[in-house]
Design an enzyme around this catalytic site. Structure first.
Site, mmCIF file in Angstrom:
data_model
loop_
_atom_site.group_PDB
_atom_site.id
_atom_site.type_symbol
_atom_site.label_atom_id
_atom_site.label_comp_id
_atom_site.label_asym_id
_atom_site.label_seq_id
_atom_site.Cartn_x
_atom_site.Cartn_y
_atom_site.Cartn_z
ATOM 1 N N LYS A 156 28.972 79.100 88.184
ATOM 2 C CA LYS A 156 29.103 79.270 86.719
ATOM 3 C C LYS A 156 30.498 79.786 86.371
ATOM 4 O O LYS A 156 31.141 79.324 85.461
ATOM 5 C CB LYS A 156 28.061 80.261 86.195
ATOM 6 C CG LYS A 156 26.695 79.683 85.970
ATOM 7 C CD LYS A 156 26.553 78.751 84.806
ATOM 8 C CE LYS A 156 26.574 77.280 85.023
ATOM 9 N NZ LYS A 156 26.125 76.621 86.159
ATOM 10 N N ARG A 175 22.088 67.427 69.063
ATOM 11 C CA ARG A 175 20.914 68.003 69.739
ATOM 12 C C ARG A 175 20.423 67.100 70.869
ATOM 13 O O ARG A 175 19.567 67.485 71.654
ATOM 14 C CB ARG A 175 19.789 68.208 68.729
ATOM 15 C CG ARG A 175 20.120 69.200 67.633
ATOM 16 C CD ARG A 175 19.208 69.028 66.432
ATOM 17 N NE ARG A 175 17.849 69.445 66.694
ATOM 18 C CZ ARG A 175 17.400 70.684 66.488
ATOM 19 N NH1 ARG A 175 18.238 71.614 66.067
ATOM 20 N NH2 ARG A 175 16.156 71.019 66.721
ATOM 21 N N GLU A 206 24.883 80.401 92.441
ATOM 22 C CA GLU A 206 24.915 79.927 91.050
ATOM 23 C C GLU A 206 25.860 80.784 90.215
ATOM 24 O O GLU A 206 26.615 80.263 89.385
ATOM 25 C CB GLU A 206 23.512 79.928 90.460
ATOM 26 C CG GLU A 206 23.440 79.466 89.014
ATOM 27 C CD GLU A 206 23.960 78.042 88.787
ATOM 28 O OE1 GLU A 206 24.168 77.304 89.772
ATOM 29 O OE2 GLU A 206 24.173 77.685 87.628
ATOM 30 N N GLY A 230 8.767 69.586 68.901
ATOM 31 C CA GLY A 230 8.030 70.610 69.647
ATOM 32 C C GLY A 230 7.063 69.946 70.622
ATOM 33 O O GLY A 230 7.169 68.769 70.923
HETATM 34 C C1 AGP Z 1 26.114 72.757 86.757
HETATM 35 O O1 AGP Z 1 26.666 73.766 85.896
HETATM 36 C C2 AGP Z 1 27.068 71.622 86.954
HETATM 37 N N1 AGP Z 1 27.387 71.039 85.717
HETATM 38 C C3 AGP Z 1 26.633 70.653 88.039
HETATM 39 O O2 AGP Z 1 26.684 71.369 89.245
HETATM 40 C C4 AGP Z 1 25.227 70.038 87.927
HETATM 41 O O3 AGP Z 1 24.262 71.028 88.194
HETATM 42 C C5 AGP Z 1 25.112 68.940 88.998
HETATM 43 O O4 AGP Z 1 26.080 67.958 88.703
HETATM 44 C C6 AGP Z 1 23.726 68.298 89.043
HETATM 45 O O5 AGP Z 1 23.472 67.668 87.820
HETATM 46 P P1 AGP Z 1 21.967 67.179 87.520
HETATM 47 O O6 AGP Z 1 21.129 68.416 87.508
HETATM 48 O O7 AGP Z 1 22.044 66.508 86.190
HETATM 49 O O8 AGP Z 1 21.560 66.254 88.621
#
Ligand code: AGP
Length: 608
Positions: free
Chosen positions: A485, A27, A481, A102
């Site tokens: 993904k 977690r 995004e 929480g």
């Molecule tokens: C997102 O799915 C990726 N794993 C990657 O783009 C990530 O958002 C990016 O490396 C930034 O990471 P951070 O938000 O921990 O700075």
């Protein structure tokens, strides 16, 4: 998020608790601790760092003899990771110990009242308020004290509680943060999640909201918040241990997709007070906010995509020019930062090297930096001048989902706050935005109900070579995004384009049957996007649209449409991204990819 384990029975409690906490390490946490009743008093050992530190400190529990106890792994929300902020927390006489998972949303006014009543606090946590409140109401009856406290606190909590003058009992309470109890011939157990006690029993009872459990060595009793005893059914867990760590989901990513209603709630609700947005963490007066002339947003990957979304929102609602940079560019392009600029860096991990470097670059030029960060006490959180935490809890899957949604939520709050202060958002619009903001978790829940439909469609594209995402305005940010993904977990090539940009080259790549995902949630752009759909269909594309329910023309324009509920167009990303996350997930699952740990990727890119 935090993990709780409790035990009372015929065996030594500490080793069982340590073993249970180890099963909850997935977690994510930054410190750990235990409170064990030794027959006379409650002893607490706790420390920042990995569970190993606590195990070594207590020699595997040997230095903490006793047959009842509670343990905790802490994922910091209020107060940086430290020994003193670790759980359990004591009342002043060390006769009551409590662990908590929480957020106590009204802990600041409660803490002020307790201090006025002569209570002294040693930690920065919201949880310590509970220990002193229990002390305040305790007159010898644990159940009575607990229910009185529950009537005072707001927020989410799963609690484990020890009372030193009731050594044959431990108590558990639940509201919004999950909690289960279990029993075997040896004793009774409390746990935040099944894996912690699966080794000891497969018979568990899920504690429901505002229920209190009294556990003794051989009995479980359940009560309502009005102290009425109730009967509850237990269930038998048939998961294997590994599956159990994912709460029964096949992957952490799917689990985290499904946690998004909660992470949005946890991020927004503590900052909505009496119909207004209150972001104390900003450390900026209304005058300073009013004086903001330009905003620079800097981030990487998905965090950058929330920044692109925020540009449209901040410029639309606050009429402030916004520049958005990927951090690896910002840090080397000798950016022009003018007087009156506000710099915001966004990062789930708070450790991304390029984003940290960008923060330092801005600070070296004398600019204050606001960090929107998920990991409390991370490098970016520590070096930023102010931090707006996204309370998404630890995100295990490499591909971000719930933290992304929490980042969007934080940006909505910021835009509404700045717009209200600048007077660019009328009271009526503000009230309407607030209503729409509060509906998002429920609407996300509705969209998650389309899982099967999206899975079926995704299965058709497991063999796809190229998939394009197009959109205009915020729909373009959503496309960025959605495309990331898909490609980062399924390895299918994908690109996102501003829909109006296709005809400037990329449209030559569209072939017969190429899947184009068209995002259309911005009413004033519906028709324009439909024109782009017509363009790509004329070249043979199959178009899946992600469209708002009132976008009736889409039915005829696209080949397949997934509708999302209506909300303020500025918030549409939070809804449209849900089917796109599920689409990417199911294409990856269909291809047999390692969804939680995609090849070549790290959860936090701490190098350039
Ligand atoms: C997102 O799915 C990726 N794993 C990657 O783009 C990530 O958002 C990016 O490396 C930034 O990471 P951070 O938000 O921990 O700075």
């Amino acid at each position: 998020m935090c993990g709780i384990v409790g035990y009372i029975g015929k065996s030594q409690a500490a080793p069982i608790i340590l073993d249970g906490l180890a099963k909850l390490e997935y977690r994510g946490y930054d410190s750990a601790g235990m409170a064990i009743f030794d027959g006379e008093k409650i002893n607490i050992e706790k420390s920042v760092g990995r569970l190993k530190v606590l195990e070594n400190l207590t020699r595997g529990g040997a230095t903490m003899p006793g047959f009842s106890g509670i343990g905790h792994t802490r994922w910091a929300t209020h107060g940086v990771p430290s020994d003193v902020n670790s759980h359990p927390h004591f009342n002043k006489n060390q006769t009551i110990a409590v662990v908590h998972n929480g957020i106590i949303e009204n802990y600041i006014p409660l803490k002020k009242k307790m201090i006025a009543n002569g209570y002294e606090f040693v930690s920065e946590t919201d949880t310590e308020v509970l220990a002193h409140l229990l002390d305040y109401y305790y007159k010898g009856n644990p159940l009575e004290a607990i229910t009185k406290v529950l009537h005072r606190v707001e927020g989410s909590y799963a609690l484990g509680i020890l009372f030193s003058d009731h050594p044959k009992e431990i108590y558990a309470v639940r509201k919004d943060s999950p909690l289960i109890v279990g029993q075997n011939e040896d004793g009774c157990f409390i746990a935040s999640d099944v894996p912690a006690i699966l080794k000891y029993t497969r018979t568990v009872t899920y504690v429901d909201n505002q229920e209190v459990v009294k556990l003794s060595a051989d009995e479980l009793h359940f009560y309502t918040v009005d102290e009425e005893e109730i009967q509850k059914e237990s269930v038998t867990i048939d998961w294997d241990a590994n599956a159990a760590e994912k709460g029964g989901y096949e992957h952490f990513m799917l689990k985290e997709i499904y946690e998004q209603p909660k992470t949005v709630t946890d991020t927004i609700s503590p900052r909505i007070k009496d119909g207004d947005i209150v972001i104390d963490e900003l450390n900026m007066t209304d005058e300073e906010l009013k004086a903001v002339r330009r905003i620079h947003i800097v981030a990487c990957g998905s965090a950058y995509h929330t920044g692109v979304t925020a540009k449209y929102i901040l410029e639309g609602l606050c009429r402030v020019p916004v520049e958005v940079d990927v951090a690896s560019e910002f840090r080397y392009r000798n950016p022009i930062l003018e007087e009156g600029s506000m710099v915001i860096v966004i990062s789930q991990s708070g450790e991304t090297a390029d984003t940290l470097a960008a923060l330092r670059e801005a600070k070296s030029r004398g600019f204050k930096v606001l960090g929107i960060v998920n990991v409390v006490g991370s490098s970016i959180a520590r070096e930023a001048d102010s931090v707006l935490y996204t309370w998404a809890g630890p995100e295990i899957a490499v591909a971000t989902t719930k933290a992304y949604s929490a980042q969007l939520s934080a940006l909505y709050l910021l835009a509404m706050k700045i717009g209200k202060v600048k007077g660019t958002i009328s009271n009526e619009l503000f009230a309407s935005l607030l209503e729409d903001l509060k509906k998002l978790p429920y609407q996300i829940e509705l969209l998650l109900g389309q899982k099967e439909k999206i899975q079926k469609f995704a299965n058709r594209y497991v063999g796809a070579k190229d998939i394009f995402f197009i959109g205009r305005g915020i729909d373009y940010a959503i496309s960025l995004e959605g495309s990331l993904k898909l490609k980062e977990i399924s390895y299918v090539h994908s690109e996102a384009y501003a829909a109006g940009e296709l005809k400037h080259g990329t449209i030559s790549l569209i072939e017969d049957g190429t899947l184009v995902v068209a995002v259309s949630t911005q009413p004033e752009l519906y028709q324009k996007t439909i024109s782009n759909i017509v363009e790509v269909k004329a070249r043979g594309a199959f178009v899946m649209a992600i469209a708002t329910e009132d976008n009736v023309a889409m039915e005829k324009a696209a080949d397949y449409t997934i509708y999302v509920p209506e909300t303020n167009p500025y918030f549409a990303n939070s809804l449209a991204i849900i089917p796109l996350q599920l689409f990417g997930y199911y294409v990856a699952v269909g291809k047999g990819c390692d969804v939680d740990k995609p090849r070549n990727l790290a959860k936090s890119v701490t190098v350039e």
